[in-house]
Motif scaffolding. Sequence first.
Motif, PDB file in Angstrom:
ATOM      1  N   MET A 238      -3.575   7.868   6.984  1.00  0.00           N
ATOM      2  CA  MET A 238      -4.741   7.071   6.997  1.00  0.00           C
ATOM      3  C   MET A 238      -5.983   7.790   7.788  1.00  0.00           C
TER       4      MET A 238
ATOM      5  N   GLU B 134     -10.160   9.258   1.246  1.00  0.00           N
ATOM      6  CA  GLU B 134      -9.484   8.208   0.024  1.00  0.00           C
ATOM      7  C   GLU B 134     -10.475   7.219  -0.287  1.00  0.00           C
TER       8      GLU B 134
ATOM      9  N   TRP C 258      -8.132  -1.770   3.058  1.00  0.00           N
ATOM     10  CA  TRP C 258      -7.692  -0.407   3.579  1.00  0.00           C
ATOM     11  C   TRP C 258      -8.006  -0.337   4.990  1.00  0.00           C
TER      12      TRP C 258
ATOM     13  N   LEU D 139       0.822  -1.100   0.044  1.00  0.00           N
ATOM     14  CA  LEU D 139       0.078  -0.097  -0.078  1.00  0.00           C
ATOM     15  C   LEU D 139       1.016   1.329   0.015  1.00  0.00           C
TER      16      LEU D 139
ATOM     17  N   GLU E 233     -12.022  -2.072   0.163  1.00  0.00           N
ATOM     18  CA  GLU E 233     -12.194  -1.432   1.399  1.00  0.00           C
ATOM     19  C   GLU E 233     -11.823  -2.469   2.703  1.00  0.00           C
TER      20      GLU E 233
ATOM     21  N   VAL F 175     -11.576   3.972  -2.321  1.00  0.00           N
ATOM     22  CA  VAL F 175     -11.418   2.623  -2.129  1.00  0.00           C
ATOM     23  C   VAL F 175     -12.016   1.967  -3.720  1.00  0.00           C
TER      24      VAL F 175
ATOM     25  N   ARG G 253     -12.838   6.664   2.600  1.00  0.00           N
ATOM     26  CA  ARG G 253     -12.382   6.329   3.974  1.00  0.00           C
ATOM     27  C   ARG G 253     -11.325   7.196   4.527  1.00  0.00           C
TER      28      ARG G 253
END
Length: 669
Positions: A594, A600, A535, A457, A532, A602, A631
Amino acid sequence: MAPSDPFGWVGATIGGKYRLDAVVGEGGFGVVYRGHHLGFDEPVAVKCLKQLGSLAPAEREAFQRMLLNEGRLLHRLSRASAGIVQALDTGAAVSPSGEWTPYLVLEWLDGAPLDHDIAARRARGGAARPLAEAIALLAPAAHALEVAHAQGVAHRDIKPANLFLTDLGGRRTLKVLDFGIAKVLGELSSMTQAMAETGGALRAFTVHYGAPEQFHQRFGATGPWTDVFALALVLIEVASGDRALLGSDVTQLYIAATDPAIRPSLRGAGVSAPDAVEAVVRRALAVEPRERYRTAGELWGALETAMAGAAASVAPEPAPPAAPLTTMRGITTMRGITASATPPGAPPPGSLPAAAAAAAPAAAGSARRRGLLPAVISAVALAAALGAGAVAFFQHRAPDDALPARARGGLTAPPAKAPPASDMVRVPAGRFTMGSAKGGKSERPPHEVTLTRAFDLDRTEVTVAAYQRCVDAGRCTPSGLHGPRASDADVEQRGALCTAADPAKAQHPISCVDQAQAAAYCAFVGKRLPTEAEWEYAARGADGREYPWGNEPPGCAHAVVSRSAGQGCGALGKGTQAVGSATAGASASGALDMAGNVWEWVADGWDPGAYAKGAQTDPRVPATGSKGVLRGGSWDFSASSAKVTFRLAFDREAGDVSTGFRCARTVDG
């Protein structure tokens, strides 16, 4: 000889604004006209679909709705990727010949389909291309498909005829044609009803480029992995100059696509290929869909990595010349692999229907090894009525009994896992609890999720500077405030808050991008949007923390979120910051931002009931509805949105001042 005009549209106007000037092509699904947009004074391509005049009125209306939906999908995808032909309009009209004609209006492209180019090269005696050139030629199509695959959309009819060579901005490139057409035609109830009555299923595809799951439903459902199979076949054809699946009828092509013992390959087609590249193509052509790369982006990333690794090593010995094709009892042997003799106990010639008798003895041995004889006989019976080269509407009859597991052939051992790139973090496969019993309705109930594949990631969100490189390359469209609900006043007043509008924010996260634009960038760099579940797992790990860093609320050094002036965070509460500024907010996997900075995207679509399905493995909601998922919270939302379980449903076609993203890449092996 000029193409025929079966509808009589040449010289007439369709839809009140498109004059059709000439027929430029005809395929299995329709007739393509060169048209002229009377209002814009621009050339357009108009595709009129064939053989639909007999539909009942109710089915005509249903078909038009489906075609409109597919046109909207194509328009959205083409807005995010220059590698997909742009849809401009759809409609239906009665032609001068009196036939009801659904049509799709597309951008006009100067050039030729890839199959014409291959044929022209073959006529000149030089159809084959160097492998590196073939990979580079097909790269735009692979990247365009990845944009679609990232949203759960599959083409299902990838072939040279649907890849168009054209000039774009002074560069020779490929564009993908005919997204969704096979799907729409395959869903017509008048065509599927007869199949349902006999226990079969109808699927539309081109048999020379068909994946096992298109020939028979026992191999599983179609999806992006189906395009991976077809794209690998096209690569072999472009590199060798010959089709990868060989056969003179549907049965032979069925066996060529599904027999583990005779997998197509680059070397089998006479192409000199490094070991690593050969292994990538073999994996892409695995009989089992789950053994292939999941998306075109994964396939092309692996190909380019293998080619780069081979460049520094000694090239392998050239492959031996391909053996001539031989026909044995109606089954063409595959480049040096001999068809098996008639097995003991095989039915004698004449015991099958006449149309099947010639091909069945040689096919039976191969089919019986896999328990596929009923399907092969069904295929042979159809072969008499179908040409080997055109799109086939194919009937599949499920076998009466459970079939034995098939051998897995043709795959090489996966290479050792390379460490993640310096700008990415490694997230191992594992199990975690997704959701929260204390969160909002869409976060409940908490449930166990298993991720079976490790992934890398991005350590930070994608920056303005990085996204601009994709725009400059012609692979991404510029960011900007937009969406179904964005008014002109919104664009004028709030558009200046988009990070790309400020030259000083080159290292801030890109904002004002929609889901398709995010997917297009990830494809550009050989990655994809994370699911998702991926993430959330990367953000919280397996210990169930509330925030990426733990359970304590976000302080100034943890996250860039909306704050009151009294909190003393200075500029951290008044807009985006350079990526990675909140250094204390590292997630369980080591990723930054994050929580906060920008929301963000997904890969998933929005399903408010997804969590109620209980424990899941590698979950993903297809991005087919109007809503997607954001997210991580953002600079203009409160700290509560920064919790790792917080989910925000958002228009997939909207780019707002706080919508950004980061990318992921599956770790093979």
